[in-house]
Design an enzyme around this catalytic site. Structure first.
Site, short mmCIF file in Angstrom:
data_model
loop_
_atom_site.label_atom_id
_atom_site.label_comp_id
_atom_site.label_asym_id
_atom_site.label_seq_id
_atom_site.Cartn_x
_atom_site.Cartn_y
_atom_site.Cartn_z
N HIS A 31 -10.80 -5.50 -2.80
CA HIS A 31 -9.24 -5.56 -2.25
C HIS A 31 -9.25 -5.76 -0.59
CE1 HIS A 31 -10.47 -1.56 -1.95
NE2 HIS A 31 -9.64 -1.17 -0.81
N GLN B 76 -15.00 1.86 2.04
CA GLN B 76 -14.22 1.46 0.51
C GLN B 76 -14.25 2.81 -0.13
OE1 GLN B 76 -16.54 -1.56 -1.72
NE2 GLN B 76 -14.95 -1.88 -2.97
N ASP C 255 0.95 -1.22 -0.05
CA ASP C 255 0.12 -0.04 0.07
C ASP C 255 0.85 1.27 -0.07
OD1 ASP C 255 -1.74 2.17 1.11
OD2 ASP C 255 -3.27 0.42 1.25
N VAL D 111 -11.90 2.61 -3.33
CA VAL D 111 -11.67 2.14 -4.72
C VAL D 111 -12.90 0.98 -4.84
CG1 VAL D 111 -10.22 1.04 -6.21
CG2 VAL D 111 -9.31 2.62 -4.64
#
Length: 113
Positions: free
Chosen positions: A99, A93, A30, A95
């Site tokens: 993920h 969230q 990240d 994006v």
């Protein structure tokens, strides 16, 4: 529809520090880590969130978790780690591509916030 940042990473349009890859899963560090180890694990299939997963995605979801397990071993997280999946705006969230966050190498407290 514009590509998400994760799709652009999958397509190698944006560089990422990749720590794991197979035919269906990609994992990378990240850019804004919240722990000494903070890896994002994503399916290569464009799947907006876990809420959008269908019954035909069962095997893929299992592969994501097994990838997390393997990456945790690779990263030396034998003392423990946390897996986070944010889903939807209220879940944090940001994006619209499923993920998993793998966090470790520091004590992680509960509740998270």
């Amino acid at each position: 529809m514009a590509k998400t940042i994760f799709k652009r990473i999958i397509d190698r349009e944006i560089p990422a520090a990749i720590v794991y890859e197979d035919d269906e899963v990609l994992a990378f560090n990240d850019n804004n880590p919240q722990a000494p180890v903070h890896v994002l694990v994503i399916p290569k299939k464009e799947l907006p969130s876990v809420a959008d997963a269908g019954d035909d995605d069962t095997l893929l979801l299992g592969k994501l978790l097994m990838a997390v397990r393997n990456i945790a071993r690779q990263q030396g997280l034998e003392n423990g780690y946390r897996i986070v999946i944010n889903t939807g705006p209220d879940g944090g969230q940001t994006v619209s591509h499923l993920h998993l966050h793998l966090l470790g190498k520091r004590p992680l407290h509960w509740p998270p916030g």
